[in-house]
Design a protein around this motif. Structure first.
Motif, short mmCIF file in Angstrom:
data_model
loop_
_atom_site.label_atom_id
_atom_site.label_comp_id
_atom_site.label_asym_id
_atom_site.label_seq_id
_atom_site.Cartn_x
_atom_site.Cartn_y
_atom_site.Cartn_z
N TYR A 79 0.86 -1.19 0.00
CA TYR A 79 0.00 0.00 0.00
C TYR A 79 0.88 1.23 0.00
CZ TYR A 79 0.62 -0.75 5.10
OH TYR A 79 1.13 -1.00 6.35
N ALA A 80 0.29 2.36 -0.33
CA ALA A 80 0.95 3.66 -0.27
C ALA A 80 0.27 4.45 0.85
CB ALA A 80 0.83 4.36 -1.62
N GLY A 81 0.46 5.78 0.85
CA GLY A 81 -0.26 6.55 1.85
C GLY A 81 0.21 7.97 1.99
N HIS A 82 -0.71 8.82 2.42
CA HIS A 82 -0.36 10.16 2.86
C HIS A 82 -0.06 10.10 4.35
CE1 HIS A 82 -2.13 11.76 -0.92
NE2 HIS A 82 -1.38 12.81 -0.67
N GLN A 83 1.17 10.42 4.72
CA GLN A 83 1.56 10.44 6.11
C GLN A 83 1.75 11.89 6.55
OE1 GLN A 83 4.98 7.64 6.33
NE2 GLN A 83 3.46 6.14 6.95
N PHE A 84 0.83 12.34 7.41
CA PHE A 84 0.79 13.74 7.83
C PHE A 84 0.74 14.67 6.62
CE2 PHE A 84 2.31 11.43 11.47
CZ PHE A 84 1.64 12.02 12.52
N GLY A 85 -0.02 14.25 5.62
CA GLY A 85 -0.26 15.07 4.45
C GLY A 85 0.74 14.90 3.33
N GLN A 86 1.83 14.17 3.57
CA GLN A 86 2.87 13.97 2.56
C GLN A 86 2.72 12.58 1.96
OE1 GLN A 86 4.93 16.61 1.77
NE2 GLN A 86 3.59 17.65 3.24
N PHE A 87 2.66 12.53 0.62
CA PHE A 87 2.41 11.26 -0.04
C PHE A 87 3.69 10.42 -0.16
CE2 PHE A 87 1.76 8.56 -3.86
CZ PHE A 87 0.71 7.80 -3.35
N VAL A 88 3.56 9.15 0.21
CA VAL A 88 4.65 8.18 0.07
C VAL A 88 4.13 7.08 -0.85
CG1 VAL A 88 6.25 6.63 1.24
CG2 VAL A 88 5.42 8.71 2.41
N PRO A 89 4.71 6.91 -2.05
CA PRO A 89 4.12 5.99 -3.04
C PRO A 89 4.25 4.52 -2.70
CG PRO A 89 6.16 6.95 -3.87
CD PRO A 89 5.84 7.67 -2.60
N GLN A 90 5.17 4.17 -1.80
CA GLN A 90 5.26 2.76 -1.41
C GLN A 90 5.55 2.66 0.08
OE1 GLN A 90 6.97 -0.39 -3.88
NE2 GLN A 90 8.36 -0.89 -2.20
N LEU A 91 4.59 2.09 0.79
CA LEU A 91 4.74 1.79 2.21
C LEU A 91 4.67 0.27 2.36
CD1 LEU A 91 2.54 4.66 3.66
CD2 LEU A 91 5.03 4.45 3.85
N GLY A 92 3.48 -0.24 2.64
CA GLY A 92 3.31 -1.68 2.77
C GLY A 92 3.57 -2.18 4.17
#
Length: 491
Positions: free
Chosen positions: A75-88
């Protein structure tokens, strides 16, 4: 006998781009410290077998049970408003899915089970403290009646993890309706993989919203369904004073459950701007901001689903905005209805919202304890002579002025005083996971290998709405030197 998990693995049957296949990393000397026996039975598992050394090895990831298909979800995600294209899943591995006794498909996941391709240079492990915190708070949320992931077991690994210092390692077995997040859709949206988005949406509909199958516009209906569930979820946790801590899109569950309990906390004194999370330096996820953030996260989901709405971009955006526009009303309706119940109003009249807001304003100004103020209002509703609620206010006269208007309003309600008190106590808990209590439990376990305080706290929190005279002290707010001002993620 051998521990048996009746796995049925639908998510791992999706394309390989949805996950990475990876087995848990074996640990040295697993020891079971807590098994949620009622939940095990609900899942169709044998709790006696899970409490054996073989069971502990499975729950620690040392042994992979037959039928499991271990994966780390992408998965990806916005962390505190900042987008991270690959988390998981960087420290969690999904063993598989089981169908529980109610016919609901549930994920069984190990948190802290070792590195995965998504670990981002982390060790993939969990320290004992965060595992105990998630066990305590997730099960407390369940007892409070709030949709949530559950905790099946906590195991110490016999190894240490290195954070600021060496800490006992542990693994939590987490159970969820699924671990699909807004960030799961974002993972494919940023890659412009419309086929994967459609495949994921179809999977979600079949698993969580089967009533939408065969509808004329299933993807529009899916967005509407998630919007409604999230609006009601946040309303429900606000009503018990819960602050999530990290409402990132990768922590926003498509099923409508509360997920990820890192730096979460429950308020003591009511303060709409309250923040506990050490990493929320700007107060993005403060108590009163949570509805707005939920809508922001849902807007990110809508963006992912736009390609499924049709080829006309402007029309798709307009349709998504209309669906998202239902959030404020759905949230407000659930939240205001809950507040009315908390103050003993079971009919609606003009002026009710203003009356309740006046109470909240007075509570904030007077640093009144959120949980105890509402609980003691129930006592005051049952007995006009009861005045414990006013003791929560620095200026008791502020409560007296409000209580006079409140009693005038109660006189128009049809219930008897006893009926009203019973109804109010059913929605106003007396026991919540007080931050200082949770920290004391963690310190006893980490420093002294003493789990008796943990067991007792879990026992008390399993009945949050019931008076428990033997454990009355667990309802008390912290003394000044016991206050917890910050909570930490634990990763």
């Amino acid at each position: 006998m051998t521990v048996h998990f009746p796995f049925q693995n639908s998510y791992s049957a999706l394309p390989d781009s949805f996950f990475a296949r990876v087995a848990p990393t074996p640990v040295a000397a697993p020891r079971l410290i807590k098994l949620n026996r009622p939940l095990a039975v609900q899942l169709g598992l044998d709790p006696d077998l899970l409490e054996t050394p073989e069971g502990a090895e499975i729950l620690a990831g040392k042994t992979v049970p037959d039928g499991a298909d271990p994966i780390a979800m992408a998965y990806a995600g916005h962390q505190f408003g900042q987008f991270v294209p690959q988390l998981g899943d960087g420290r969690a591995i999904l063993l598989g899915e089981v169908i529980d006794r109610d016919g609901v498909r549930r994920d069984i996941q190990l948190k802290g089970s070792g590195p995965t391709p998504f670990s981002r240079r982390g060790d993939g492990r969990a320290a004992l403290g965060p595992v105990l915190r998630e066990y305590i708070v997730s099960e407390a949320m369940y007892a409070l009646g709030i949709p949530t992931t559950r905790s099946l077991a906590a195991v110490v690994t016999g190894e240490h993890v290195i954070r600021e210092t060496a800490l006992p390692g542990a693994v939590l077995t987490r159970v969820a309706s699924s671990h699909i997040r807004v960030g799961t859709f974002q993972f494919f949206a940023v890659r412009r993989d419309t086929d994967a988005i459609r495949r994921l949406a179809d999977h979600v509909i079949a698993r969580h919203y089967p009533e939408l199958s065969g509808t004329e516009r299933p993807y529009h209906a899916l967005l509407a369904g998630v919007v409604a569930r999230q609006a009601e979820l946040v309303a429900r946790w606000l009503l018990v004073g819960f602050i999530h801590g990290v409402m990132n899109t990768d922590n926003s569950s498509i099923s409508g459950e509360t997920i990820d309990y890192g730096p979460c906390a429950f308020m003591d004194a009511y303060n709409p701007a309250q923040v506990f999370s050490s990493i929320d330096e700007m107060g993005r996820y403060a108590y009163a901001n949570q509805p707005r953030i939920a809508l922001w996260n849902l807007t990110r989901l809508a963006e992912c689903l736009l390609p499924l709405f049709g080829e006309e971009q402007d029309k798709a955006v307009e349709q998504a905005q209309e669906i998202l526009g239902a959030f404020p009303e759905t949230f407000s309706k659930a939240y205001q209805a809950g507040l009315r119940k908390k103050v003993g109003l079971f009919t609606e009249r003009d002026g009710d919202e203003a009356l309740i807001q006046d109470l909240l304003d007075a509570m904030a100004k007077n640093q009144a304890d959120f949980t105890l103020t509402f609980r003691r209002l129930g006592d005051a509703a049952g007995d006009p002579a009861a005045d414990d609620a006013r003791a929560e206010f620095m200026d008791p006269a502020a409560f007296d002025e409000w209580a006079r208007r409140w009693r005038e309003r109660l006189a128009a309600e049809p219930q008897s005083a006893a009926e009203r008190q019973t109804a109010m106590n059913a929605v106003n808990p007396i026991f919540i996971p007080r931050n200082h209590r949770v920290e004391a439990v963690i310190q006893a376990a980490v420093n002294n290998d003493d789990y008796a305080p943990f067991e007792e706290l879990v026992k008390v929190l399993a009945r949050p709405y019931e008076d428990q005279p033997d454990y009355a002290a667990y309802a008390d707010p912290p003394l000044p030197d016991q206050r917890v001002l910050q909570t930490f993620c634990g990763t």
